[in-house]
Design a protein around this motif. Structure first.
Motif, PDB file in Angstrom:
ATOM      1  N   ALA A 164     -10.355 -22.041 -25.884  1.00 53.68           N
ATOM      2  CA  ALA A 164     -10.486 -20.862 -25.018  1.00 53.68           C
ATOM      3  C   ALA A 164     -11.816 -20.761 -24.284  1.00 53.68           C
ATOM      4  O   ALA A 164     -11.847 -20.608 -23.066  1.00 53.68           O
ATOM      5  CB  ALA A 164     -10.260 -19.596 -25.851  1.00 53.68           C
ATOM      6  N   ILE A 165     -12.906 -20.847 -25.013  1.00 53.45           N
ATOM      7  CA  ILE A 165     -14.193 -20.503 -24.400  1.00 53.45           C
ATOM      8  C   ILE A 165     -14.625 -21.519 -23.350  1.00 53.45           C
ATOM      9  O   ILE A 165     -15.001 -21.146 -22.241  1.00 53.45           O
ATOM     10  CB  ILE A 165     -15.271 -20.301 -25.492  1.00 53.45           C
ATOM     11  N   CYS A 166     -14.547 -22.800 -23.678  1.00 54.30           N
ATOM     12  CA  CYS A 166     -14.961 -23.814 -22.696  1.00 54.30           C
ATOM     13  C   CYS A 166     -14.162 -23.716 -21.393  1.00 54.30           C
ATOM     14  O   CYS A 166     -14.753 -23.673 -20.321  1.00 54.30           O
ATOM     15  CB  CYS A 166     -14.876 -25.217 -23.282  1.00 54.30           C
ATOM     16  N   PRO A 167     -12.810 -23.666 -21.455  1.00 54.96           N
ATOM     17  CA  PRO A 167     -12.081 -23.552 -20.186  1.00 54.96           C
ATOM     18  C   PRO A 167     -12.435 -22.282 -19.412  1.00 54.96           C
ATOM     19  O   PRO A 167     -12.510 -22.315 -18.183  1.00 54.96           O
ATOM     20  CB  PRO A 167     -10.603 -23.548 -20.602  1.00 54.96           C
ATOM     21  N   THR A 168     -12.690 -21.189 -20.126  1.00 59.23           N
ATOM     22  CA  THR A 168     -13.071 -19.944 -19.448  1.00 59.23           C
ATOM     23  C   THR A 168     -14.393 -20.107 -18.712  1.00 59.23           C
ATOM     24  O   THR A 168     -14.539 -19.697 -17.558  1.00 59.23           O
ATOM     25  CB  THR A 168     -13.188 -18.791 -20.468  1.00 59.23           C
ATOM     26  N   GLU A 169     -15.364 -20.703 -19.383  1.00 55.97           N
ATOM     27  CA  GLU A 169     -16.686 -20.857 -18.780  1.00 55.97           C
ATOM     28  C   GLU A 169     -16.657 -21.868 -17.635  1.00 55.97           C
ATOM     29  O   GLU A 169     -17.339 -21.687 -16.626  1.00 55.97           O
ATOM     30  CB  GLU A 169     -17.719 -21.257 -19.853  1.00 55.97           C
ATOM     31  N   LEU A 170     -15.879 -22.934 -17.778  1.00 55.56           N
ATOM     32  CA  LEU A 170     -15.784 -23.926 -16.692  1.00 55.56           C
ATOM     33  C   LEU A 170     -15.044 -23.334 -15.493  1.00 55.56           C
ATOM     34  O   LEU A 170     -15.369 -23.625 -14.345  1.00 55.56           O
ATOM     35  CB  LEU A 170     -15.109 -25.208 -17.196  1.00 55.56           C
ATOM     36  N   GLN A 171     -14.064 -22.486 -15.768  1.00 58.01           N
ATOM     37  CA  GLN A 171     -13.360 -21.768 -14.706  1.00 58.01           C
ATOM     38  C   GLN A 171     -14.346 -20.865 -13.961  1.00 58.01           C
ATOM     39  O   GLN A 171     -14.311 -20.758 -12.738  1.00 58.01           O
ATOM     40  CB  GLN A 171     -12.219 -20.946 -15.328  1.00 58.01           C
ATOM     41  N   LYS A 172     -15.250 -20.276 -14.722  1.00 54.48           N
ATOM     42  CA  LYS A 172     -16.276 -19.410 -14.135  1.00 54.48           C
ATOM     43  C   LYS A 172     -17.185 -20.228 -13.197  1.00 54.48           C
ATOM     44  O   LYS A 172     -17.496 -19.793 -12.092  1.00 54.48           O
ATOM     45  CB  LYS A 172     -17.093 -18.794 -15.280  1.00 54.48           C
ATOM     46  N   ILE A 173     -17.584 -21.412 -13.658  1.00 60.93           N
ATOM     47  CA  ILE A 173     -18.417 -22.288 -12.815  1.00 60.93           C
ATOM     48  C   ILE A 173     -17.659 -22.648 -11.534  1.00 60.93           C
ATOM     49  O   ILE A 173     -18.223 -22.630 -10.436  1.00 60.93           O
ATOM     50  CB  ILE A 173     -18.839 -23.557 -13.596  1.00 60.93           C
ATOM     51  N   ALA A 174     -16.362 -22.935 -11.655  1.00 59.85           N
ATOM     52  CA  ALA A 174     -15.543 -23.264 -10.480  1.00 59.85           C
ATOM     53  C   ALA A 174     -15.503 -22.077  -9.517  1.00 59.85           C
ATOM     54  O   ALA A 174     -15.611 -22.246  -8.294  1.00 59.85           O
ATOM     55  CB  ALA A 174     -14.131 -23.653 -10.918  1.00 59.85           C
ATOM     56  N   GLN A 175     -15.386 -20.862 -10.061  1.00 62.40           N
ATOM     57  CA  GLN A 175     -15.377 -19.651  -9.220  1.00 62.40           C
ATOM     58  C   GLN A 175     -16.707 -19.490  -8.492  1.00 62.40           C
ATOM     59  O   GLN A 175     -16.734 -19.127  -7.320  1.00 62.40           O
ATOM     60  CB  GLN A 175     -15.134 -18.408 -10.091  1.00 62.40           C
ATOM     61  N   VAL A 176     -17.807 -19.741  -9.211  1.00 61.25           N
ATOM     62  CA  VAL A 176     -19.141 -19.634  -8.602  1.00 61.25           C
ATOM     63  C   VAL A 176     -19.270 -20.633  -7.458  1.00 61.25           C
ATOM     64  O   VAL A 176     -19.718 -20.285  -6.360  1.00 61.25           O
ATOM     65  CB  VAL A 176     -20.247 -19.869  -9.665  1.00 61.25           C
ATOM     66  N   MET A 177     -18.823 -21.872  -7.692  1.00 65.16           N
ATOM     67  CA  MET A 177     -18.925 -22.908  -6.651  1.00 65.16           C
ATOM     68  C   MET A 177     -18.130 -22.511  -5.410  1.00 65.16           C
ATOM     69  O   MET A 177     -18.544 -22.791  -4.288  1.00 65.16           O
ATOM     70  CB  MET A 177     -18.448 -24.262  -7.188  1.00 65.16           C
ATOM     71  N   LYS A 178     -17.003 -21.854  -5.607  1.00 71.13           N
ATOM     72  CA  LYS A 178     -16.180 -21.414  -4.476  1.00 71.13           C
ATOM     73  C   LYS A 178     -16.783 -20.197  -3.786  1.00 71.13           C
ATOM     74  O   LYS A 178     -16.659 -20.032  -2.579  1.00 71.13           O
ATOM     75  CB  LYS A 178     -14.754 -21.102  -4.947  1.00 71.13           C
ATOM     76  N   ALA A 179     -17.448 -19.341  -4.565  1.00 77.73           N
ATOM     77  CA  ALA A 179     -18.002 -18.102  -4.004  1.00 77.73           C
ATOM     78  C   ALA A 179     -19.281 -18.344  -3.204  1.00 77.73           C
ATOM     79  O   ALA A 179     -19.580 -17.610  -2.262  1.00 77.73           O
ATOM     80  CB  ALA A 179     -18.266 -17.100  -5.131  1.00 77.73           C
ATOM     81  N   LEU A 180     -20.042 -19.378  -3.569  1.00 78.95           N
ATOM     82  CA  LEU A 180     -21.261 -19.696  -2.817  1.00 78.95           C
ATOM     83  C   LEU A 180     -20.859 -20.195  -1.429  1.00 78.95           C
ATOM     84  O   LEU A 180     -19.805 -20.820  -1.278  1.00 78.95           O
ATOM     85  CB  LEU A 180     -22.055 -20.797  -3.539  1.00 78.95           C
ATOM     86  N   ASP A 181     -21.694 -19.939  -0.407  1.00 78.85           N
ATOM     87  CA  ASP A 181     -21.346 -20.516   0.892  1.00 78.85           C
ATOM     88  C   ASP A 181     -21.617 -22.017   0.847  1.00 78.85           C
ATOM     89  O   ASP A 181     -22.283 -22.505  -0.061  1.00 78.85           O
ATOM     90  CB  ASP A 181     -22.041 -19.779   2.045  1.00 78.85           C
ATOM     91  N   SER A 182     -21.086 -22.752   1.809  1.00 85.87           N
ATOM     92  CA  SER A 182     -21.098 -24.215   1.684  1.00 85.87           C
ATOM     93  C   SER A 182     -22.524 -24.781   1.639  1.00 85.87           C
ATOM     94  O   SER A 182     -22.784 -25.749   0.927  1.00 85.87           O
ATOM     95  CB  SER A 182     -20.269 -24.861   2.789  1.00 85.87           C
ATOM     96  N   ALA A 183     -23.450 -24.174   2.379  1.00 85.51           N
ATOM     97  CA  ALA A 183     -24.836 -24.665   2.362  1.00 85.51           C
ATOM     98  C   ALA A 183     -25.454 -24.459   0.975  1.00 85.51           C
ATOM     99  O   ALA A 183     -26.183 -25.333   0.474  1.00 85.51           O
ATOM    100  CB  ALA A 183     -25.658 -23.944   3.412  1.00 85.51           C
ATOM    101  N   GLN A 184     -25.132 -23.337   0.348  1.00 83.40           N
ATOM    102  CA  GLN A 184     -25.645 -23.069  -1.009  1.00 83.40           C
ATOM    103  C   GLN A 184     -24.991 -24.029  -2.006  1.00 83.40           C
ATOM    104  O   GLN A 184     -25.660 -24.622  -2.841  1.00 83.40           O
ATOM    105  CB  GLN A 184     -25.347 -21.620  -1.410  1.00 83.40           C
ATOM    106  N   ALA A 185     -23.669 -24.163  -1.905  1.00 85.90           N
ATOM    107  CA  ALA A 185     -22.929 -24.994  -2.862  1.00 85.90           C
ATOM    108  C   ALA A 185     -23.393 -26.451  -2.816  1.00 85.90           C
ATOM    109  O   ALA A 185     -23.418 -27.124  -3.846  1.00 85.90           O
ATOM    110  CB  ALA A 185     -21.429 -24.902  -2.587  1.00 85.90           C
ATOM    111  N   GLU A 186     -23.795 -26.906  -1.637  1.00 86.86           N
ATOM    112  CA  GLU A 186     -24.268 -28.291  -1.517  1.00 86.86           C
ATOM    113  C   GLU A 186     -25.532 -28.541  -2.310  1.00 86.86           C
ATOM    114  O   GLU A 186     -25.840 -29.680  -2.655  1.00 86.86           O
ATOM    115  CB  GLU A 186     -24.522 -28.636  -0.042  1.00 86.86           C
ATOM    116  N   LYS A 187     -26.279 -27.468  -2.571  1.00 86.77           N
ATOM    117  CA  LYS A 187     -27.536 -27.622  -3.323  1.00 86.77           C
ATOM    118  C   LYS A 187     -27.312 -27.603  -4.828  1.00 86.77           C
ATOM    119  O   LYS A 187     -28.254 -27.727  -5.603  1.00 86.77           O
ATOM    120  CB  LYS A 187     -28.502 -26.487  -2.945  1.00 86.77           C
TER     121      LYS A 187
END
Ligand code: NI
Length: 212
Positions: A87-110
């Motif tokens: 449970a916990i690992c997939p939840t946290e990795l899903q969170k990281i995926a959400q963050v990567m999508k929420a950042l704008d592309s210039a931010q995400a590239e960094k």
């Protein structure tokens, strides 16, 4: 009579242990709260006073040998766990995926998102490859030899311990759960807890990138 006394004493000691444990947990929560409300604290995170060794020497999910230098010039968003975690690992990795999508592309590239396994015994390169693909194409999965894994765990002060399950056939791994934001100099600039949601982490990263 003696046996009864021993049972009572054991029960008392267990109770004292529980109270001490709860008190420590409570103090920890208070300390976290104080840290969060400190006006001089630039960030919402638990970074102050924590020195981590952000280096690693591992194999990525494509089978390539990598170190922190392979991601030079970028921030790293790092999570430690194992692919069999229910449970916990997939939840946290899903969170990281959400963050990567929420950042704008210039931010995400960094930002380089990285998942490091604390269970290299079962998490082979192939298992890691299939696992990271489920979350985000940018997510890199790293595994190491037991020695490499121990070293990176120590560097990031990660707790992880194998626990045998009741049936004796399989095992699980108890582990600490933090998402680390490392700057290009491999210093921790953000440490996020399970209760920190994707929106909070995204806002914190945007602020940190804006300052840098
Ligand atoms: Ni886990």
């Amino acid at each position: 009579m003696n046996a009864k006394r021993r049972i009572i004493r054991t029960a008392l000691l267990a109770l004292i242990g529980l109270v001490v444990g709860c008190t420590i947990a409570w103090l920890q929560i208070q300390a976290d709260r104080n840290q969060q409300t400190m006006p001089q604290a630039a960030s919402n995170t638990l970074v102050s006073g924590i020195a981590l060794d952000g280096s690693f020497d591992m194999t990525d999910h494509t089978g390539r040998a990598v170190t922190q230098a392979d991601y030079d010039g970028r921030f790293k968003l790092i999570y430690f766990g194992f692919t069999y975690c229910p449970a916990i690992c997939p939840t946290e990795l899903q969170k990281i995926a959400q963050v990567m999508k929420a950042l704008d592309s210039a931010q995400a590239e960094k930002i380089q998102p990285i998942f490091i396994t604390v269970d290299p015994e079962r998490d082979t390169v192939e298992v890691m490859r299939q696992y990271v693909e489920m979350f985000d194409p940018r997510l890199v999965g790293l595994r190491g030899t037991p020695e490499q894994t121990e070293k990176v765990k120590q560097g990031f002060k990660v707790f992880a311990s194998k626990v045998d399950t009741e049936d004796g056939g399989d095992y699980t791994v108890d582990h600490s759960s933090f998402i680390y934001l490392m700057n290009p100099a491999n210093q921790a600039v953000g440490i996020y807890r399970m209760q920190d949601d994707a929106a909070m982490i995204t806002a914190d990263i945007a602020r940190i990138l804006g300052d840098s």
